[in-house]
Design an enzyme around this catalytic site. Structure first.
Site, short mmCIF file in Angstrom:
data_model
loop_
_atom_site.label_atom_id
_atom_site.label_comp_id
_atom_site.label_asym_id
_atom_site.label_seq_id
_atom_site.Cartn_x
_atom_site.Cartn_y
_atom_site.Cartn_z
CE LYS A 126 17.41 29.73 -13.10
NZ LYS A 126 16.67 30.28 -11.89
CG HIS A 176 13.91 31.54 -16.05
ND1 HIS A 176 13.47 32.02 -15.04
CD2 HIS A 176 13.13 32.04 -16.93
CE1 HIS A 176 12.23 32.50 -15.27
NE2 HIS A 176 12.10 32.55 -16.52
CG ASN A 180 17.31 36.03 -8.49
OD1 ASN A 180 17.61 35.37 -7.37
ND2 ASN A 180 16.23 36.34 -8.78
NE ARG A 210 13.82 37.41 -3.18
CZ ARG A 210 13.47 37.03 -4.50
NH1 ARG A 210 14.35 37.03 -5.28
NH2 ARG A 210 12.31 37.09 -5.11
CG HIS A 228 10.87 27.81 -12.89
ND1 HIS A 228 11.25 27.98 -14.11
CD2 HIS A 228 11.83 28.87 -12.06
CE1 HIS A 228 12.14 28.84 -14.49
NE2 HIS A 228 12.44 29.50 -13.12
CG HIS A 231 9.06 39.78 -4.83
ND1 HIS A 231 10.07 40.50 -5.21
CD2 HIS A 231 8.96 38.82 -5.64
CE1 HIS A 231 10.71 39.98 -6.31
NE2 HIS A 231 9.85 38.74 -6.44
CG ASP A 272 11.05 29.89 -8.49
OD1 ASP A 272 11.95 30.38 -8.19
OD2 ASP A 272 10.48 30.28 -9.65
CB ALA A 303 7.45 37.60 -11.32
CG HIS A 315 14.46 32.96 -5.61
ND1 HIS A 315 15.54 33.80 -6.55
CD2 HIS A 315 13.75 32.24 -6.55
CE1 HIS A 315 15.33 33.32 -7.97
NE2 HIS A 315 14.26 32.24 -7.71
CG HIS A 370 14.55 27.02 -8.24
ND1 HIS A 370 14.76 27.17 -9.67
CD2 HIS A 370 14.24 28.40 -8.06
CE1 HIS A 370 14.52 28.43 -10.21
NE2 HIS A 370 14.41 29.27 -8.93
#
Ligand code: DOR
Ligand code: ZN
Length: 366
Positions: free
Chosen positions: A119, A156, A59, A35, A194, A271, A267, A283, A33, A31
């Site tokens: 997802k 999720h 996402n 970007r 998660h 950011h 996860d 988040a 991210h 899992h």
């Protein structure tokens, strides 16, 4: 309850305190991210350094909703890496499930060697989830096709109704959404992403059928006090939010239990510092740079280092029906302080556990 009492598996080996090196099968992050654009360039090398495969979340804006988009994104990920890193890193892709996802897209995903899962974000649950699902029942034909084609659904698991307390959203999702969904589609393969509560790990451990859960380093290491230690701590804010200490302990017990239903999924959700330290901060915890060190810390503190390898390198591949990796990596016992910040061409990232001392250090592939 001590770790050894948490399950019926054989007792863990003797304490591993005197070990100075840990050699593991090359891990996978189920899992992640990554970007896009400059942020992708900044963060992808950290994961490529530590793990051989990662399941990349969809996402983006706009979300990755088709196999064609996922293939193009995968090329951008590999393009963000130096050649020698790209050759040792396999980005496995997910598609973003929306109210409009078609059965034909499920078929295309099933035929793709690179797309492993869809997802499910309930609409409004988290970062860039506006395109998420508003009505699960309406997607029953799609879930039916996923089950038939053995395409995994990553979930999720939080309800989103504003009146539900943020700390109760996961448990409510299990009761109100997940159990009915699995009753309607018992063959559907599901990863509860998660997991953050005792309710979630109990449900996953005790259910029949193909269900597993990823567990993040932050939910294993911290309880919700970390959000308020001496002041507001935005870098510990992620969704699902950190929970009370008994939940953290239940997650640790699950992770070290030796049950193949629990495996690594960081996860890691970077950011920029400016977007975290804001009046409406994003988040997500950025954990990819020290992912293995963080998990090793948890397993070491629980005196369960012999169980680390299956958790980070075995059970996830098994669940996805993929071969376990053949390469190996090494961690060495060496205290080191997580840097306060990581800068990369205009982006500043505050890593999870910034300023804290970790006992194990990633030493590379062997
Ligand atoms: O904390 C989170 N950050 N939770 C998610 O589900 C999404 C993620 C992100 O993409 O930033
Ligand atoms: Zn995520």
């Amino acid at each position: 309850m001590t770790p050894n009492e948490s399950n019926s598996k054989p007792a863990l080996q003797a304490r591993t305190d005197n070990k100075t090196s840990l050699q593991l099968r090359e891990p996978d992050d189920w899992h992640l991210h990554l970007r896009d654009g400059a942020m992708l360039q900044a963060v992808a090398p950290y994961s490529a350094a530590q793990v051989g495969r990662a399941l990349v979340m969809p996402n983006l804006q706009p979300p990755v909703v088709s196999v064609a988009m996922a293939e193009a994104y995968r090329e951008r990920i590999l393009g963000a890496l130096k050649a020698e890193q790209a050759s040792g890193f396999n980005p496995c892709m997910t598609l973003y499930l929306t109210d409009k996802t078609s059965r034909e897209e499920i078929d295309r995903a099933a035929d793709s060697p690179h797309v492993l899962a869809f997802k499910l974000y309930p609409a409004g649950a988290t970062t860039h989830s506006d395109a998420g699902v508003t009505n699960l029942e309406a997607l029953d034909p799609v879930f039916e096709r996923m089950a038939k084609k053995s395409v995994v659904l990553c979930v999720h698991g939080e309800v989103t109704a504003a009146e539900v307390d943020v700390f109760d959203r996961e448990a409510r999702f299990i009761e109100e959404r997940l159990i009915p969904l699995r009753q309607r589609h018992p063959e559907l393969r599901i990863v509860f992403e998660h997991a953050t509560t005792r309710e979630a790990v109990d449900y996953v451990r005790e259910s029949d059928g193909a269900i597993a859960a990823t567990i993040t380093p932050q939910h294993l290491l911290y309880n919700r006090n970390a959000l308020f230690r001496g002041g507001l701590r935005p870098h510990y804010y992620c969704l699902p939010i950190l929970k009370r200490e008994p939940h953290r302990q239940a997650l640790v017990a699950a992770a070290i239990s030796g049950s193949p239903r629990f495996f690594m999924g960081t996860d890691s959700a970077p950011h920029d510092q400016s977007l975290k330290e804001a009046d409406c901060g994003c988040a997500g915890c950025f954990s990819a740079a020290f992912a293995l060190e963080l998990y090793a810390q948890v397993f070491d503190e629980a005196r369960a280092l012999p169980r680390l390898e299956d958790f980070v390198s075995g059970f996830g591949a098994d669940f996805y029906g993929l071969p376990r990796a053949s390469g190996r990596v090494e961690l060495v016992r060496q205290d080191h302080v997580v840097p306060e910040r990581i800068r990369h061409e205009g982006h500043t990232l505050i890593p999870l556990a910034a300023g804290q001392t970790l006992r194990w250090k990633f030493a590379g592939r062997i």
